[in-house]
Design a protein around this motif. Structure first.
Motif, PDB file in Angstrom:
ATOM      1  N   THR A  24      -7.583  -6.765  -4.201  1.00  0.00           N
ATOM      2  CA  THR A  24      -8.202  -6.884  -5.523  1.00  0.00           C
ATOM      3  C   THR A  24      -7.148  -6.804  -6.620  1.00  0.00           C
ATOM      4  O   THR A  24      -6.365  -5.859  -6.662  1.00  0.00           O
ATOM      5  CB  THR A  24      -9.237  -5.757  -5.723  1.00  0.00           C
ATOM      6  N   PRO A  25      -7.098  -7.777  -7.526  1.00  0.00           N
ATOM      7  CA  PRO A  25      -6.082  -7.768  -8.593  1.00  0.00           C
ATOM      8  C   PRO A  25      -6.275  -6.594  -9.544  1.00  0.00           C
ATOM      9  O   PRO A  25      -7.403  -6.164  -9.806  1.00  0.00           O
ATOM     10  CB  PRO A  25      -6.320  -9.104  -9.320  1.00  0.00           C
ATOM     11  N   ALA A  79      -1.793 -12.289   0.716  1.00  0.00           N
ATOM     12  CA  ALA A  79      -0.816 -11.214   0.601  1.00  0.00           C
ATOM     13  C   ALA A  79       0.612 -11.764   0.624  1.00  0.00           C
ATOM     14  O   ALA A  79       1.502 -11.231  -0.052  1.00  0.00           O
ATOM     15  CB  ALA A  79      -1.004 -10.215   1.729  1.00  0.00           C
ATOM     16  N   GLU A  80       0.797 -12.821   1.390  1.00  0.00           N
ATOM     17  CA  GLU A  80       2.141 -13.422   1.478  1.00  0.00           C
ATOM     18  C   GLU A  80       2.418 -14.415   0.362  1.00  0.00           C
ATOM     19  O   GLU A  80       3.564 -14.843   0.206  1.00  0.00           O
ATOM     20  CB  GLU A  80       2.279 -14.101   2.848  1.00  0.00           C
ATOM     21  N   ASN A  81       1.394 -14.752  -0.405  1.00  0.00           N
ATOM     22  CA  ASN A  81       1.539 -15.683  -1.535  1.00  0.00           C
ATOM     23  C   ASN A  81       0.852 -15.094  -2.749  1.00  0.00           C
ATOM     24  O   ASN A  81      -0.172 -15.606  -3.196  1.00  0.00           O
ATOM     25  CB  ASN A  81       0.939 -17.054  -1.183  1.00  0.00           C
ATOM     26  N   PRO A  82       1.390 -14.010  -3.288  1.00  0.00           N
ATOM     27  CA  PRO A  82       0.687 -13.283  -4.365  1.00  0.00           C
ATOM     28  C   PRO A  82       0.482 -14.073  -5.636  1.00  0.00           C
ATOM     29  O   PRO A  82      -0.381 -13.724  -6.433  1.00  0.00           O
ATOM     30  CB  PRO A  82       1.605 -12.070  -4.610  1.00  0.00           C
ATOM     31  N   ASP A  83       1.249 -15.133  -5.839  1.00  0.00           N
ATOM     32  CA  ASP A  83       1.128 -15.887  -7.074  1.00  0.00           C
ATOM     33  C   ASP A  83       0.387 -17.201  -6.896  1.00  0.00           C
ATOM     34  O   ASP A  83       0.404 -18.076  -7.762  1.00  0.00           O
ATOM     35  CB  ASP A  83       2.510 -16.176  -7.667  1.00  0.00           C
ATOM     36  N   ARG A  84      -0.255 -17.368  -5.723  1.00  0.00           N
ATOM     37  CA  ARG A  84      -0.986 -18.607  -5.456  1.00  0.00           C
ATOM     38  C   ARG A  84      -2.374 -18.290  -4.929  1.00  0.00           C
ATOM     39  O   ARG A  84      -2.581 -17.359  -4.170  1.00  0.00           O
ATOM     40  CB  ARG A  84      -0.230 -19.456  -4.408  1.00  0.00           C
ATOM     41  N   ASP A  85      -3.359 -19.093  -5.334  1.00  0.00           N
ATOM     42  CA  ASP A  85      -4.741 -18.923  -4.869  1.00  0.00           C
ATOM     43  C   ASP A  85      -5.156 -20.154  -4.076  1.00  0.00           C
ATOM     44  O   ASP A  85      -4.764 -21.244  -4.402  1.00  0.00           O
ATOM     45  CB  ASP A  85      -5.697 -18.730  -6.049  1.00  0.00           C
TER      46      ASP A  85
END
Length: 257
Positions: free
Chosen positions: A125-126, A251-257
């Motif tokens: 959760t952000p 989790a491995e790509n925190p800046d991508r959705d």
């Protein structure tokens, strides 16, 4: 933010639907237990006066070790959860009262305290979602729920549902207006006195018999309105193996959705 913030992290659930024999919070997510991610996700939230982590009774030492290794900057405690989520939250709330308020902080059951109830299974959760919930409570909302819009069409069925083999047919039911429905997430936020009163009343009057779907439902029994803030796809609940795969990618790509 200026108000004392407390949080109950419910982590006593099993990992059966994930295909694991251990508690869900101990399942590996991108190299760390799910619980580790959930606890570290709270770190950027200011004014945290205490976090109560509910765990299966026979895993208290393991959960405590995970919290220690996370080197958390906020006060925390690990305690046994109950036989249902509602009962675990109640135990967590009691655990919040064990923290000694300091530096102008107030106890968790004070009307001006903010109490968050968060599922460890929503480990990614952000922080912005936590902040939205807290800001809404601080503005005067007694119960705040993060939520997302539905993607799928929802059908209300009549009678029994079909079997896995598809041998039983369910009569067609109504199709609710999707625009009026929401998928609710955590953390749910509450004014301190209200969430304690809701759980106390639920136990005294056997409301929901320990099986409330979430805490906002219990608060509604006291006559309080629920308020909604935007949720996030990153706050997905890790329940099935496919959820874990998606959470691993996030989790491995925190800046991508």
């Amino acid at each position: 933010m200026g108000r004392s913030i407390y949080c109950v992290v419910t982590a006593a659930g099993s990992g059966t639907r994930l295909g694991h024999n251990e508690p869900k919070a101990l399942v590996n997510l991108a190299g760390k237990p799910i619980l580790h991610h959930a606890l570290c996700g709270l770190e950027p939230l200011g004014d945290l006066a205490g976090v109560a982590i509910t765990a299966p009774a026979n895993y208290l030492e393991t959960f405590t070790q995970i919290a220690r290794e996370a080197a958390l900057s906020y006060p925390w405690t690990v305690l046994p959860g109950g036989s249902s989520r509602q009962k675990s939250v109640y135990e967590g709330l009691k655990g919040l009262l064990s923290f000694e308020p300091g530096n102008g902080q107030l106890p968790a059951n004070d009307p001006t305290a903010i109490v968050l109830i968060h599922d460890a299974a929503r480990a990614l959760t952000p922080i912005a979602q936590f902040e939205r919930v807290c800001q809404a409570v601080e503005s005067g909302c007694p119960a705040v729920v993060p939520a997302t819009e539905l993607i799928d069409t929802v059908r209300e069925v009549k009678g029994d549902t079909f079997t896995r083999q598809g041998l039983k047919i369910t009569p067609a039911g109504s199709t609710p207006d999707r625009s009026r429905l929401r998928c609710v997430q955590t953390p749910q936020g509450f004014a301190g006195d209200i969430i304690f009163a809701a759980h106390d009343r639920a136990r005294e009057e056997s409301i929901c018999e320990g099986e409330a779907v979430d805490d906002a439902v219990l608060v509604a029994t006291l006559g309080h309105e629920q308020y909604f803030v935007p949720g996030s796809m990153r706050a997905l609940k890790i329940t099935y193996p496919l959820d874990l795969k998606l959470a691993t990618w996030l989790a491995e790509n925190p800046d991508r959705d």
